[in-house]
Write a protein that holds these residues in place. Structure first.
Motif, PDB file in Angstrom:
ATOM      1  N   GLY A   7      92.939  79.569  49.170  1.00  0.00           N
ATOM      2  CA  GLY A   7      92.330  78.635  48.226  1.00  0.00           C
ATOM      3  C   GLY A   7      91.744  77.409  48.883  1.00  0.00           C
ATOM      4  O   GLY A   7      91.930  76.292  48.414  1.00  0.00           O
ATOM      5  N   GLY A   8      91.042  77.619  50.011  1.00  0.00           N
ATOM      6  CA  GLY A   8      90.395  76.515  50.694  1.00  0.00           C
ATOM      7  C   GLY A   8      91.291  75.795  51.678  1.00  0.00           C
ATOM      8  O   GLY A   8      90.896  74.785  52.251  1.00  0.00           O
ATOM      9  N   ASP A   9      92.489  76.367  51.921  1.00  0.00           N
ATOM     10  CA  ASP A   9      93.422  75.688  52.808  1.00  0.00           C
ATOM     11  C   ASP A   9      93.981  76.649  53.855  1.00  0.00           C
ATOM     12  O   ASP A   9      95.160  76.630  54.184  1.00  0.00           O
ATOM     13  CB  ASP A   9      94.571  75.095  51.991  1.00  0.00           C
ATOM     14  N   GLY A  10      93.092  77.514  54.398  1.00  0.00           N
ATOM     15  CA  GLY A  10      93.518  78.403  55.462  1.00  0.00           C
ATOM     16  C   GLY A  10      93.754  77.629  56.744  1.00  0.00           C
ATOM     17  O   GLY A  10      93.002  76.711  57.071  1.00  0.00           O
ATOM     18  N   ASN A  11      94.770  78.049  57.490  1.00  0.00           N
ATOM     19  CA  ASN A  11      95.078  77.309  58.707  1.00  0.00           C
ATOM     20  C   ASN A  11      95.784  78.218  59.707  1.00  0.00           C
ATOM     21  O   ASN A  11      96.017  79.411  59.442  1.00  0.00           O
ATOM     22  CB  ASN A  11      95.930  76.090  58.405  1.00  0.00           C
ATOM     23  N   ILE A  12      96.138  77.634  60.858  1.00  0.00           N
ATOM     24  CA  ILE A  12      96.766  78.361  61.953  1.00  0.00           C
ATOM     25  C   ILE A  12      98.022  77.611  62.378  1.00  0.00           C
ATOM     26  O   ILE A  12      98.018  76.377  62.482  1.00  0.00           O
ATOM     27  CB  ILE A  12      95.803  78.497  63.149  1.00  0.00           C
ATOM     28  N   GLY A  13      99.096  78.374  62.614  1.00  0.00           N
ATOM     29  CA  GLY A  13     100.334  77.791  63.115  1.00  0.00           C
ATOM     30  C   GLY A  13     100.772  78.528  64.359  1.00  0.00           C
ATOM     31  O   GLY A  13     100.219  79.570  64.728  1.00  0.00           O
ATOM     32  N   SER A  14     101.791  77.996  65.019  1.00  0.00           N
ATOM     33  CA  SER A  14     102.304  78.639  66.226  1.00  0.00           C
ATOM     34  C   SER A  14     103.814  78.725  66.167  1.00  0.00           C
ATOM     35  O   SER A  14     104.481  77.917  65.517  1.00  0.00           O
ATOM     36  CB  SER A  14     101.884  77.874  67.473  1.00  0.00           C
ATOM     37  N   LEU A  15     104.349  79.750  66.847  1.00  0.00           N
ATOM     38  CA  LEU A  15     105.787  79.952  66.945  1.00  0.00           C
ATOM     39  C   LEU A  15     106.130  80.060  68.424  1.00  0.00           C
ATOM     40  O   LEU A  15     105.649  80.969  69.121  1.00  0.00           O
ATOM     41  CB  LEU A  15     106.211  81.228  66.205  1.00  0.00           C
ATOM     42  N   ASP A  16     106.952  79.109  68.890  1.00  0.00           N
ATOM     43  CA  ASP A  16     107.364  79.101  70.294  1.00  0.00           C
ATOM     44  C   ASP A  16     108.829  79.532  70.339  1.00  0.00           C
ATOM     45  O   ASP A  16     109.711  78.843  69.840  1.00  0.00           O
ATOM     46  CB  ASP A  16     107.198  77.697  70.878  1.00  0.00           C
ATOM     47  N   ILE A  17     109.067  80.703  70.923  1.00  0.00           N
ATOM     48  CA  ILE A  17     110.447  81.200  71.016  1.00  0.00           C
ATOM     49  C   ILE A  17     110.899  81.254  72.468  1.00  0.00           C
ATOM     50  O   ILE A  17     111.848  81.966  72.812  1.00  0.00           O
ATOM     51  CB  ILE A  17     110.570  82.595  70.369  1.00  0.00           C
ATOM     52  N   SER A  18     110.213  80.495  73.320  1.00  0.00           N
ATOM     53  CA  SER A  18     110.571  80.508  74.743  1.00  0.00           C
ATOM     54  C   SER A  18     111.832  79.706  75.027  1.00  0.00           C
ATOM     55  O   SER A  18     112.519  79.941  76.020  1.00  0.00           O
ATOM     56  CB  SER A  18     109.417  79.954  75.577  1.00  0.00           C
ATOM     57  N   GLY A  19     112.132  78.730  74.160  1.00  0.00           N
ATOM     58  CA  GLY A  19     113.316  77.893  74.388  1.00  0.00           C
ATOM     59  C   GLY A  19     114.534  78.398  73.664  1.00  0.00           C
ATOM     60  O   GLY A  19     114.573  79.535  73.156  1.00  0.00           O
TER      61      GLY A  19
ATOM     62  N   LEU B   3     103.390  82.721  69.906  1.00  0.00           N
ATOM     63  CA  LEU B   3     102.915  83.608  68.856  1.00  0.00           C
ATOM     64  C   LEU B   3     102.174  82.752  67.842  1.00  0.00           C
ATOM     65  O   LEU B   3     102.731  81.810  67.268  1.00  0.00           O
ATOM     66  CB  LEU B   3     104.087  84.330  68.175  1.00  0.00           C
ATOM     67  N   TRP B   4     100.901  83.069  67.631  1.00  0.00           N
ATOM     68  CA  TRP B   4     100.065  82.318  66.695  1.00  0.00           C
ATOM     69  C   TRP B   4      99.970  83.103  65.389  1.00  0.00           C
ATOM     70  O   TRP B   4      99.868  84.330  65.391  1.00  0.00           O
ATOM     71  CB  TRP B   4      98.679  82.090  67.290  1.00  0.00           C
ATOM     72  N   PHE B   5     100.005  82.382  64.286  1.00  0.00           N
ATOM     73  CA  PHE B   5      99.925  83.033  62.987  1.00  0.00           C
ATOM     74  C   PHE B   5      98.998  82.216  62.076  1.00  0.00           C
ATOM     75  O   PHE B   5      98.825  81.009  62.238  1.00  0.00           O
ATOM     76  CB  PHE B   5     101.313  83.188  62.347  1.00  0.00           C
ATOM     77  N   SER B   6      98.389  82.926  61.152  1.00  0.00           N
ATOM     78  CA  SER B   6      97.512  82.262  60.178  1.00  0.00           C
ATOM     79  C   SER B   6      98.186  82.283  58.818  1.00  0.00           C
ATOM     80  O   SER B   6      99.011  83.155  58.527  1.00  0.00           O
ATOM     81  CB  SER B   6      96.156  82.967  60.112  1.00  0.00           C
ATOM     82  N   TYR B   7      97.805  81.320  57.987  1.00  0.00           N
ATOM     83  CA  TYR B   7      98.420  81.204  56.664  1.00  0.00           C
ATOM     84  C   TYR B   7      97.474  80.434  55.753  1.00  0.00           C
ATOM     85  O   TYR B   7      96.450  79.915  56.185  1.00  0.00           O
ATOM     86  CB  TYR B   7      99.772  80.503  56.767  1.00  0.00           C
TER      87      TYR B   7
END
Length: 665
Positions: A143-155, A136-140
């Motif tokens: 103020g010039g610091d937008g980025n992308i993170g990921s959530l791995d819940i398979s384990g 599951l990918w999420f953005s956050y």
């Protein structure tokens, strides 16, 4: 006692007492509807086809509102401050919600509409979410610091990885989307930014690697990105930006232009059905708000313009990212808002099918058992295939649930014609139905025809006859030809407001069509025979009037003898005795009787006195003859009821019998 002196030999005195005594139709089978929503804002809209539920995020209220396909509230998931983006798992079992102000991704059980898990994301407040590449990918960020993170819940334990966009592409948290047609590919776009900024990432390895980037893709100069969606085949991404006034397509391979779906002012939403059909939304006060396109066709197959439920001059507008398809394309859901910030969930049925208009026309009136013709037309913006037909159903008293009559072929110009011979009379409704096909919405139209029923004969005997008081009279009704109903009613309605009409007999006529009922008569009476009709023969009523005399009895008292003289029975009175004439008559409130005296002279009877006097409440009265009458003179006296002159009209004129008398010394 009231005394009255009459002329000469017939001076009378009267003793009495008294008591004051009356389409054509055009339509579609689509049942588009709307339901008010209790929202403070909207963030995202997702449809679960398995449970037939609609999920709407409300960032301001910190909740996800859940409805069914009709818009009925199913539940609310609260404690989600700043909840925005939503993503449904492939099996429709879990809804993932980006909860920015709680720094978490929340998993919602779609079957129960309750929170199932909460996954903290550290210091990152998730805004948008997308599933691809097993994570599951999420953005956050902002103020010039937008980025992308990921959530791995398979384990066994959830794994959160931040800072996946190493190129620092976005000023704020980007909008995310992915497609099963391009597994391991993630698309991101900068919300509200001008010009539009897009990026494509390969995330198959678990780490985001940017493969394409575009600043003002297509060089349109457009901006204010509100929504984006990746096509099911994984080939393109479709964007909705405030400008230009169309939903643009860009290839995922290099973000080069790949076409457009032309809408109107201020595009703000886009969603793609599993088969590739596109729903495009715009924030338009004075133009259509929702535009539906077949895949790859730039002209909309259908457009929807919201009504105005507020106080402004413009109509309600579409909420940003406020469009979502039902997975089977049977419905399209949209969220609208008026100028008072009142939200509605609008549900559009058969959204990819071209609107169809069906009309039906028939004569307003027709004759039973005679042919009539139903005509009409079937039209649409999309052409119909050769051989298209409509079905016709007739609903009448013999077929209250409807009877299928067959089909009529639609001609090349859209017209059709159907001839029918209605067996029943009354209201007959012809319903014409077009079933629809893959490209056209179904439609129905109806036309009601008043069909004249066949007249029958109904007779009743004894009209205008006169009967004695308390006579029992047989009345016979004769019914002519009918279809199924052979029942006749015989009613008696006595004159006078105090007695209502009564049903004397109701029954089936005999083999000769006759029904007889006996009526006991005490007043003039309207006797009616009624046939209520059936599906083919009209109702009929025949009313006769019969007249009834009153009962009158009189007597003379005070005579010293009676004897037969001059061919009549005479009462003999001494000259000194005052005769009394007694009257008893059928009573009716306010009734009077005619009192009449005659004297015989010059070879004939001559009326010497006539007057009306009231009866008491028992129908009685007495008249006393006064003064000194002459002897040897022949008199006669009687009491009568005279229709209308006696104070009422409920009986026929009835003359009482003469009472003869004379006087001696």
């Amino acid at each position: 006692m009231h005394r009255r002196t009459l002329p000469a030999a017939t001076a009378l005195a009267v003793l009495f007492s008294s008591v004051a005594l009356v389409a054509t139709g055009a339509g579609s089978a689509a049942a588009d509807s709307s339901t008010a929503l209790s929202l403070k804002s909207t963030g995202d809209l997702v449809v679960d086809g398995v449970h037939q539920r609609v999920f709407i995020s409300d960032p301001t209220a910190g909740q996800v509102v859940v409805t069914d396909y009709t818009g009925k509230l199913v539940g609310t998931v609260g404690a989600l401050p700043g909840v925005h983006g939503l993503e449904l798992s492939p099996d429709s079992g879990t809804l993932y919600a980006a909860v920015a102000d709680a720094d978490a991704v929340v998993a919602i059980d779609t079957a129960t509409a309750t929170e199932a898990h909460r996954y903290p994301t550290g210091t990152a407040g998730p805004e948008y979410v997308a599933l691809t590449g097993g994570k599951l990918w999420f953005s956050y960020g902002s103020g010039g610091d937008g980025n992308i993170g990921s959530l791995d819940i398979s384990g066994t334990d959830p794994v959160v990885t931040l800072g996946q966009d190493t190129g620092r592409t976005f000023y704020d948290a980007p909008i995310l989307d992915a497609s099963a047609g391009a597994p391991g590919t993630l698309v991101a776009g900068a919300p509200g930014q001008s010009p539009v900024v897009l990026a494509v990432y390969d995330v198959a390895s678990g780490t985001a690697s940017r493969t394409a980037y575009a600043f003002d893709p297509g060089n349109t100069g457009g901006g204010n990105l509100a929504d984006l969606a990746v096509t099911p085949d994984g080939k393109d991404v479709i964007t909705a930006s405030g400008a230009p006034y169309y939903q643009a397509l860009y290839k995922l391979s290099d973000l080069s232009s790949d076409g457009s779906y032309v809408t109107n002012t201020y595009p703000n939403a886009v969603d793609i059905a599993p088969n590739g059909d596109v729903a495009a939304g715009t924030s338009s006060w004075y133009d259509p708000d929702v535009h539906v396109f077949k895949q790859g066709v730039s002209t909309p197959v259908k457009q929807y313009d919201f009504p105005n439920t507020g106080t402004s001059s413009g109509s309600d507008t579409l909420a940003a990212r406020g469009l979502a398809w039902a997975p089977d394309e049977s419905r399209l859901f949209a969220i609208s808002k008026n100028d008072s910030d009142a939200y509605s969930l609008r549900i559009f049925d058969a959204p990819t099918k071209a609107p169809t208009t069906l009309t039906a026309s028939a004569p307003a009136t027709a004759t039973r058992a005679k042919p009539l013709t139903v005509t009409g037309s079937l039209t649409s913006s999309a052409p119909f295939p050769t051989g298209t037909s409509v079905s016709v159903t007739r609903t009448d008293d013999e077929s209250p649930s409807g009877k299928a009559l067959g089909t009529a072929t639609v001609a090349a110009d859209g017209s059709y014609s159907f001839t029918d011979t209605p067996p029943a009379g009354g209201k007959v409704t012809y319903t014409v139905t077009y079933a629809g096909n893959a490209d056209h919405a179904p439609a129905t139209a109806s036309r009601a025809v008043t069909v004249t029923k066949t007249a029958t004969t109904l007779t009743l005997n004894n009209n205008l006859k006169v009967y004695g008081y308390n006579s029992t009279v047989a009345f016979t009704a004769h019914l002519g030809t009918t279809y199924k109903n052979r029942t006749v009613e015989i009613w008696a309605d006595p004159y006078g407001a105090d007695k209502p009409a009564v049903l004397v007999r109701k029954g089936t006529v005999d083999a000769n069509g006759n029904l007889t009922a006996s009526v006991r008569l005490s007043r003039d009476t309207k006797v009616s025979a009624k046939f209520t009709g059936d599906t083919r023969y009209a109702a009929r009523t025949t009313t006769n009037t019969v007249y009834t005399k009153v009962a009158i009895s009189t007597s003379l008292s005070g005579a010293y003898k009676t004897a037969t003289a001059w061919n009549a029975k005479y009462a003999y009175f001494h000259q000194s005795k005052d005769p009394v004439h007694n009257t008893t008559m059928t009573m009716y409130p306010g009734r009077k009787y005619q009192f009449q005296i005659q004297q015989f002279y010059s070879g004939a009877w001559h009326t010497t006195a006539s007057e009306y006097f009231a009866l008491d409440r028992y129908g009685k009265d007495s008249v006393q003859l006064d003064d000194t009458p002459p002897t040897g003179v022949r008199f006669r006296i009687r009491s009568s009821y005279i229709d209308t002159k006696s104070g009422d009209n409920v009986n026929a004129t009835t003359y009482g019998g003469w009472r003869y008398f004379t006087f001696t010394k």
